[in-house]
Write a protein that holds these residues in place. Structure first.
Motif, PDB file in Angstrom:
ATOM      1  N   VAL A  98       0.918  -1.252   0.006  1.00 55.03           N
ATOM      2  CA  VAL A  98       0.017   0.222   0.105  1.00 55.03           C
ATOM      3  C   VAL A  98       0.805   1.251  -0.020  1.00 55.03           C
ATOM      4  O   VAL A  98       0.596   2.256  -0.642  1.00 55.03           O
ATOM      5  N   ALA A  99       2.042   1.252   0.849  1.00 57.57           N
ATOM      6  CA  ALA A  99       3.000   2.499   0.827  1.00 57.57           C
ATOM      7  C   ALA A  99       3.521   2.634  -0.546  1.00 57.57           C
ATOM      8  O   ALA A  99       3.519   3.936  -1.061  1.00 57.57           O
ATOM      9  N   TRP A 158       7.607   9.008   2.496  1.00 60.96           N
ATOM     10  CA  TRP A 158       7.427   7.629   2.720  1.00 60.96           C
ATOM     11  C   TRP A 158       6.810   7.117   3.711  1.00 60.96           C
ATOM     12  O   TRP A 158       6.036   6.146   4.240  1.00 60.96           O
ATOM     13  N   ALA A 159       7.369   7.810   4.977  1.00 64.78           N
ATOM     14  CA  ALA A 159       6.801   7.476   6.423  1.00 64.78           C
ATOM     15  C   ALA A 159       5.095   7.562   6.321  1.00 64.78           C
ATOM     16  O   ALA A 159       4.419   6.916   7.127  1.00 64.78           O
ATOM     17  N   THR A 198       6.971  10.471  10.453  1.00 69.33           N
ATOM     18  CA  THR A 198       6.561  11.398   9.617  1.00 69.33           C
ATOM     19  C   THR A 198       6.694  12.864  10.419  1.00 69.33           C
ATOM     20  O   THR A 198       7.027  13.751   9.585  1.00 69.33           O
ATOM     21  N   LEU A 199       6.218  12.873  11.497  1.00 70.73           N
ATOM     22  CA  LEU A 199       6.284  14.049  12.194  1.00 70.73           C
ATOM     23  C   LEU A 199       7.532  14.437  12.730  1.00 70.73           C
ATOM     24  O   LEU A 199       7.853  15.779  12.911  1.00 70.73           O
ATOM     25  N   THR A 200       8.439  13.575  12.785  1.00 70.48           N
ATOM     26  CA  THR A 200       9.947  13.871  13.497  1.00 70.48           C
ATOM     27  C   THR A 200      10.927  13.734  12.500  1.00 70.48           C
ATOM     28  O   THR A 200      11.991  14.477  12.527  1.00 70.48           O
ATOM     29  N   GLY A 201      10.506  12.981  11.306  1.00 69.48           N
ATOM     30  CA  GLY A 201      11.481  13.066  10.405  1.00 69.48           C
ATOM     31  C   GLY A 201      12.687  11.914  10.674  1.00 69.48           C
ATOM     32  O   GLY A 201      13.512  11.741   9.968  1.00 69.48           O
ATOM     33  N   THR A 202      12.546  11.259  11.601  1.00 67.80           N
ATOM     34  CA  THR A 202      13.484  10.099  12.268  1.00 67.80           C
ATOM     35  C   THR A 202      12.924   8.755  12.372  1.00 67.80           C
ATOM     36  O   THR A 202      11.714   8.458  12.730  1.00 67.80           O
TER      37      THR A 202
END
Length: 527
Positions: free
Chosen positions: A101-102, A114-115, A171-175
């Protein structure tokens, strides 16, 4: 909304449940389909306030009892035997579907990180326990397929929820750290097993000390929420804790419950589960209005989101086919190389397994819990709702046809050493031995001749029957049809005596209870 108005809405919802269930029976539809369509229709009734679901509250109210119900009645022997297959579906299939799905989401919405694509995959990847139960309880499957699908629906939510949390955080932190994610998943599962096992053990100890039927029933109902909430409070998997507690309680119920607790408790529990399952689908349908209003209406959905939605649903559906058929192909190759433990499903069973992937309340609740700052949040909400509609309406309505076409045979290796009639013979002989040991006095005088004769006759009839299974079934049905007719005649006479004032209410209730127990026993034995 005023609290009284909220209560009125809840009562109206349950009245709608009864009406929609009746319509589903008359039209030979799966109840989940009628409830979902009915809820969606009611959502647009003029004057009805919009229904906004609190995702955390929805999960806490509905998920624990429905998971507990599935775990409580799960047969442990086949569950253990097929644990590898269940784990493959509950973990492997969820992760594979989320990845597919991703990838599809990234192709149709290239600007989405991507996250965030993985988060959407986590939302729609786990088939739902409630939807699976609602459909599977009305179709007939082989024992192996039933065990695999029920086991998957009990455990896969844990995988999807953990993946969703990490994807949203990334997604929110980028890590993102793969090692941290695997470690966290292991901790959540192991912690859930420990918490659920402890709650189940405490339940066993508690019920052995409670002497009141109503206290035992109440404790058995509350254990699902206690295990789920305690698991979440300790930051482990509440899903795994609830399922584990349910397996423990289900295993020990036969030695702890009295007959009266079992009859009363099961009746109450089944009614509660019926109402909760029905309410889930009604609420999903009612939430359609809020979802459409949030994204700008049906026109926006059709013009701007139809392509991505179709791509995600196609990827979600095809990924399950690929995982199930791919895993079956691997098992066939392993079996050819001499590993006797490999048991391929076969093409037709794999088709049924692939088609039985309905989504439901967990998908919607998780989607509604998305942070407001999540990229393409509206699209994710629409995709989640569309996944539920398509799988419940299309797969739910056609699963029975697919199973009928597949014409699946029973897995002979799944049968226990004794069949029903052999087990019944052993049970009756044990009862006869107990009666014989107490039928005579110390000096050898027969104290209970009619009782002894009754048990001897029952044991001999069961053990000496020489006909086929079909002939025995018919003989049993005819026998208990006569008993049921006698019970009906006795009840009609009691009512006549009461209506003509020849017996009082207390006598009516006492004798009626005896007839009710006799009727329940006859129906159970006939079935």
């Amino acid at each position: 909304m005023h609290p009284v108005e909220l209560f009125e809405l809840i009562v109206a919802m349950f009245v709608a449940v009864l009406v929609l269930h009746y319509i589903a029976q008359r039209l030979s539809l799966p109840p989940a389909v009628a409830l979902l369509i009915g809820g969606g229709t009611l959502a647009f009734v003029p004057g009805l306030p919009p229904v906004e679901l609190d995702p955390e509250l929805v999960l806490v109210i509905f998920l624990p009892p429905l998971l507990m119900d599935g775990a409580w009645f799960t047969a442990l022997a086949p569950f253990r035997r097929h644990l590898a297959g269940i784990a493959s579906l509950a973990v492997g299939a969820v992760l594979f579907t989320a990845a597919a799905v991703a990838l599809a989401t990234k192709l149709v919405v290239p600007d989405l990180p991507w996250a965030a694509c993985v988060a959407l995959g986590a939302i729609v990847s786990p088939p739902d326990a409630v939807s699976a139960r609602a459909v599977l309880q009305r179709v007939k499957l082989s024992r192996r397929l039933g065990t695999l699908l029920e086991g998957e629906s009990l455990l896969n939510d844990a995988t999807g929820l953990v993946l969703f949390r990490f994807a949203v955080a990334a997604t929110l932190t980028g890590t993102f750290s793969l090692g941290e994610a695997l470690g966290s998943f292991t901790f959540l599962v192991a912690g859930g097993l420990l918490v659920g096992g402890a709650i189940g053990a405490l339940w066993v100890l508690l019920l052995r000390r409670l002497g009141d039927d109503y206290l035992m029933i109440a404790a058995s109902v509350l254990v699902c929420w206690v295990s789920y909430l305690l698991g979440e409070m300790l930051h482990v998997s509440g899903v795994i804790a609830t399922v584990t507690a349910g397996l423990v309680c289900g295993w020990y119920q036969h030695t702890i419950f009295t007959a009266s607790v079992r009859l009363r408790g099961v009746a109450f529990w089944q009614t509660l589960i019926f109402l909760l399952e029905a309410a889930v689908f009604i609420l999903i349908g009612l939430s359609l209005r809020g979802v459409l209003e949030r994204v700008g209406g049906i026109g926006v959905v059709w013009d701007d989101m139809a392509g991505p939605v179709a791509a995600v649903i196609a990827a979600m559906t095809l990924a399950r086919f690929a995982w199930v058929f791919g895993g079956d192909a691997v098992l066939r190759q392993v079996q050819r190389r001499g590993w006797r433990g490999a048991e391929p499903l076969g093409g037709r069973s794999a088709l049924v397994m692939s088609w039985a992937g309905m989504r439901g309340v967990v998908t919607l609740a998780v989607a509604l819990s998305l942070p407001e700052t999540m990229p393409e949040r509206d699209l994710m909400l629409v995709v989640a709702f569309a996944a539920i509609l398509v799988t419940v309406l299309v797969q739910g309505m056609t699963l029975g046809l697919v199973i009928g076409w597949a014409n699946l045979g029973e897995d002979e290796r799944a049968h226990p050493p004794l069949d029903l009639f052999a087990a019944e013979t052993a049970m009756l002989r044990a009862q006869l031995a107990a009666v014989e040991s107490q039928a005579y006095s110390v000096d050898g005088t027969l104290l209970h001749p009619r009782l002894l004769d009754s048990y001897r006759r029952r044991a001999s009839v069961s053990g000496e029957f020489k006909g086929s299974a079909a002939e025995r079934d018919q003989s049993i049905a005819d026998h208990f049809d006569v008993i049921l007719a006698a019970v009906a005649a006795g009840r009609a006479e009691l009512v006549r005596l009461h209506r003509t004032h020849q017996i009082d209410d207390e006598t009516l209730h006492d004798l009626e209870r005896d007839l009710d127990l006799e009727e329940l026993g006859a129906i159970a034995a006939k079935g």
